[in-house]
Design an enzyme around this catalytic site. Structure first.
Site, PDB file in Angstrom:
ATOM      1  N   PHE A  31       0.829  -1.215   0.000  1.00 59.52           N
ATOM      2  CA  PHE A  31       0.000   0.000   0.000  1.00 59.52           C
ATOM      3  C   PHE A  31       0.862   1.263   0.000  1.00 59.52           C
ATOM      4  O   PHE A  31       0.820   2.062  -0.946  1.00 59.52           O
ATOM      5  CB  PHE A  31      -0.961  -0.048   1.203  1.00 59.52           C
ATOM      6  CG  PHE A  31      -1.556   1.280   1.562  1.00 59.52           C
ATOM      7  CD1 PHE A  31      -2.163   2.078   0.596  1.00 59.52           C
ATOM      8  CD2 PHE A  31      -1.521   1.734   2.878  1.00 59.52           C
ATOM      9  CE1 PHE A  31      -2.715   3.312   0.932  1.00 59.52           C
ATOM     10  CE2 PHE A  31      -2.073   2.963   3.216  1.00 59.52           C
ATOM     11  CZ  PHE A  31      -2.663   3.756   2.244  1.00 59.52           C
ATOM     12  N   THR A  55       2.013  -9.510   0.729  1.00 56.43           N
ATOM     13  CA  THR A  55       0.838  -8.637   0.801  1.00 56.43           C
ATOM     14  C   THR A  55       0.893  -7.547  -0.271  1.00 56.43           C
ATOM     15  O   THR A  55      -0.040  -6.756  -0.377  1.00 56.43           O
ATOM     16  CB  THR A  55       0.706  -7.974   2.197  1.00 56.43           C
ATOM     17  OG1 THR A  55       1.959  -7.365   2.535  1.00 56.43           O
ATOM     18  CG2 THR A  55       0.329  -8.989   3.255  1.00 56.43           C
ATOM     19  N   GLY A  56       1.959  -7.508  -1.044  1.00 57.64           N
ATOM     20  CA  GLY A  56       2.019  -6.595  -2.186  1.00 57.64           C
ATOM     21  C   GLY A  56       1.012  -7.053  -3.240  1.00 57.64           C
ATOM     22  O   GLY A  56       0.648  -8.227  -3.287  1.00 57.64           O
ATOM     23  N   ASP A  76      12.304 -11.957  -1.553  1.00 55.78           N
ATOM     24  CA  ASP A  76      12.063 -11.775  -0.120  1.00 55.78           C
ATOM     25  C   ASP A  76      13.332 -11.195   0.492  1.00 55.78           C
ATOM     26  O   ASP A  76      14.405 -11.825   0.393  1.00 55.78           O
ATOM     27  CB  ASP A  76      11.728 -13.146   0.503  1.00 55.78           C
ATOM     28  CG  ASP A  76      11.196 -13.005   1.921  1.00 55.78           C
ATOM     29  OD1 ASP A  76      11.698 -12.120   2.656  1.00 55.78           O
ATOM     30  OD2 ASP A  76      10.291 -13.771   2.281  1.00 55.78           O
ATOM     31  N   TYR A 165       5.133  -8.139  15.319  1.00 49.40           N
ATOM     32  CA  TYR A 165       5.208  -6.890  14.552  1.00 49.40           C
ATOM     33  C   TYR A 165       5.875  -5.800  15.392  1.00 49.40           C
ATOM     34  O   TYR A 165       6.859  -5.194  14.965  1.00 49.40           O
ATOM     35  CB  TYR A 165       3.796  -6.469  14.145  1.00 49.40           C
ATOM     36  CG  TYR A 165       3.743  -5.260  13.240  1.00 49.40           C
ATOM     37  CD1 TYR A 165       4.109  -5.346  11.909  1.00 49.40           C
ATOM     38  CD2 TYR A 165       3.304  -4.027  13.730  1.00 49.40           C
ATOM     39  CE1 TYR A 165       4.051  -4.235  11.077  1.00 49.40           C
ATOM     40  CE2 TYR A 165       3.238  -2.917  12.901  1.00 49.40           C
ATOM     41  CZ  TYR A 165       3.612  -3.018  11.571  1.00 49.40           C
ATOM     42  OH  TYR A 165       3.554  -1.914  10.762  1.00 49.40           O
ATOM     43  N   LYS A 169       9.689  -4.336  14.789  1.00 49.97           N
ATOM     44  CA  LYS A 169       9.960  -2.933  14.437  1.00 49.97           C
ATOM     45  C   LYS A 169      10.862  -2.277  15.476  1.00 49.97           C
ATOM     46  O   LYS A 169      11.713  -1.456  15.138  1.00 49.97           O
ATOM     47  CB  LYS A 169       8.635  -2.165  14.319  1.00 49.97           C
ATOM     48  CG  LYS A 169       7.756  -2.609  13.152  1.00 49.97           C
ATOM     49  CD  LYS A 169       8.303  -2.160  11.798  1.00 49.97           C
ATOM     50  CE  LYS A 169       7.305  -2.425  10.693  1.00 49.97           C
ATOM     51  NZ  LYS A 169       7.762  -1.964   9.375  1.00 49.97           N
TER      52      LYS A 169
END
Ligand code: UDP
Length: 346
Positions: A31, A55-56, A76, A165, A169
């Site tokens: 996105f 998810t692209g 990847d 997640y 990060k």
């Protein structure tokens, strides 16, 4: 496991301005990454898009594939790679951002941020390229102060469903910091708050895409918990302005290397968002209430004083204005599907 892959973008026939840069975008079909790809190509840069398409979406970059300044590599970033030729900038936008998507394979999500981030940092070091990491408001976890400043250390569960997640990060922020401090890599860290707009995946499972799609299709809007939790929604164009300002900004005092919040401080409850979406779509859909996911943050609102002072940046597009093109985009996605379904039946 193969060895290190070598990418050879074929940019020979280019005619670009003197300020044009060669920019790697990891996650360039997602996105935010695909919107960035379109923006940078429109400005005359060369873009090397690397995406594993987890998810692209092909649709997000289909219009760029034949552009002479655009090169796409299915890869990847967990697996090492090198790039032939010069690289000026690297944006790391690679990692699923939607809770249902990043929780599908938590170990891969964690590795994408940490090991993928390290692979990109090594490319940046080799090329002398500046590199920006897309971090997240999730580094603040379920915050007990609001708004969240960059100096707030966060309230994060290390062993919950969101940890892969959040901690991934946080880990990659540490890597960026140390690669800057110890090896002189020119780094930037953007803590991105909830962002919405065209090229979102309609099946993403996030609140804006779910509500707009549900409203347009006459389905019940799924409110998790009592809908009293808050989020602050930033329109994609505003975010891109912030990201590019951070990437291109310089700061003689060196504070630009520390994380910067990028988000819209306009804060809404999820119920307010649902009501706004119903109003703007003219939908008659009802609300249905579902369980609040574990560790779902109760509030989220960026303090953007730092971005204002060092980048002269703040968002300009209020939620209602940004929802207009977003709703139009989702309408197009639905009618595209209907056309496809009609063709398949014929
Ligand atoms: N949410 C909701 N209905 C949905 C999807 C999400 O009420 O169909 C809620 C979710 O529980 C959270 C907020 O909306 O409180 C934002 O969720 P999203 O997945 O968009 O992003 P994040 O939680 O990562 O901010």
């Amino acid at each position: 496991m193969g060895g290190t892959r070598i990418f050879r973008p074929n940019f020979e026939k280019l005619e670009t301005g003197a300020t044009a840069k060669t920019v790697v975008i990891a996650g360039g079909a997602g996105f935010i990454g695909s919107n960035l790809s379109h923006r940078l190509i429109a400005e005359g840069n060369r873009v090397i898009c690397i995406d594993n398409m987890e998810t692209g979406r092909h649709e997000n970059i289909a219009g760029l594939l034949t552009h002479p300044n655009f090169a796409f590599f299915l890869h990847d970033i967990l697996d090492p790679f090198r790039i032939k030729g010069p690289v000026d900038r690297i944006y790391n936008m690679a990692c699923p951002g939607s809770p249902p998507k990043y929780q599908r394979d938590p170990i891969h999500t964690f590795k994408t941020s940490v090991f993928g981030g390290l692979n990109l940092l090594e490319v940046a070091e080799e090329k002398g390229a500046r590199i920006l990491q897309s971090s997240t408001s999730e580094v603040y976890g379920d915050p007990d102060i609001s708004p969240q400043t960059e100096t707030y250390r966060g309230l994060v569960n290390t062993v919950g469903p969101r940890s892969c997640y959040d901690e991934g990060k946080r880990g990659v922020e540490t890597l960026f910091h140390e690669m800057h401090e110890r090896r002189g890599v020119d780094t930037r860290i953007a803590r991105i708050f909830n962002t919405y707009g065209p090229r979102m995946d309609p099946e993403d499972g996030r609140v804006v895409s779910n509500f707009v799609m549900q409203a347009l299709m006459g389905k019940d809007l799924t409110v998790y918990g009592n809908g009293g939790q808050t989020r602050s929604f930033c329109y994609i164009d505003d975010l891109l302005n912030g990201l590019t300002a951070l990437m291109e900004g310089d700061d003689p005092l060196g504070t630009i290397f520390a994380p910067v919040n990028l988000g819209n401080p306009g804060e809404f409850t999820i119920l307010e968002l649902a009501e706004t979406v119903l109003l703007m779509t003219g939908s008659q859909s009802d609300l249905v209430y579902r369980d609040l996911p574990i560790d779902d943050p109760h509030q989220r609102c960026p303090d953007i004083s730092r971005a204002k002072s060092i980048l002269d940046w703040e968002p300009k597009i209020p939620l209602k204005d940004g929802l207009i093109p977003t709703i139009a985009y989702f309408k197009g996605e639905i009618s595209g599907r209907q056309t496809f379904a009609a063709r398949s039946v014929a």
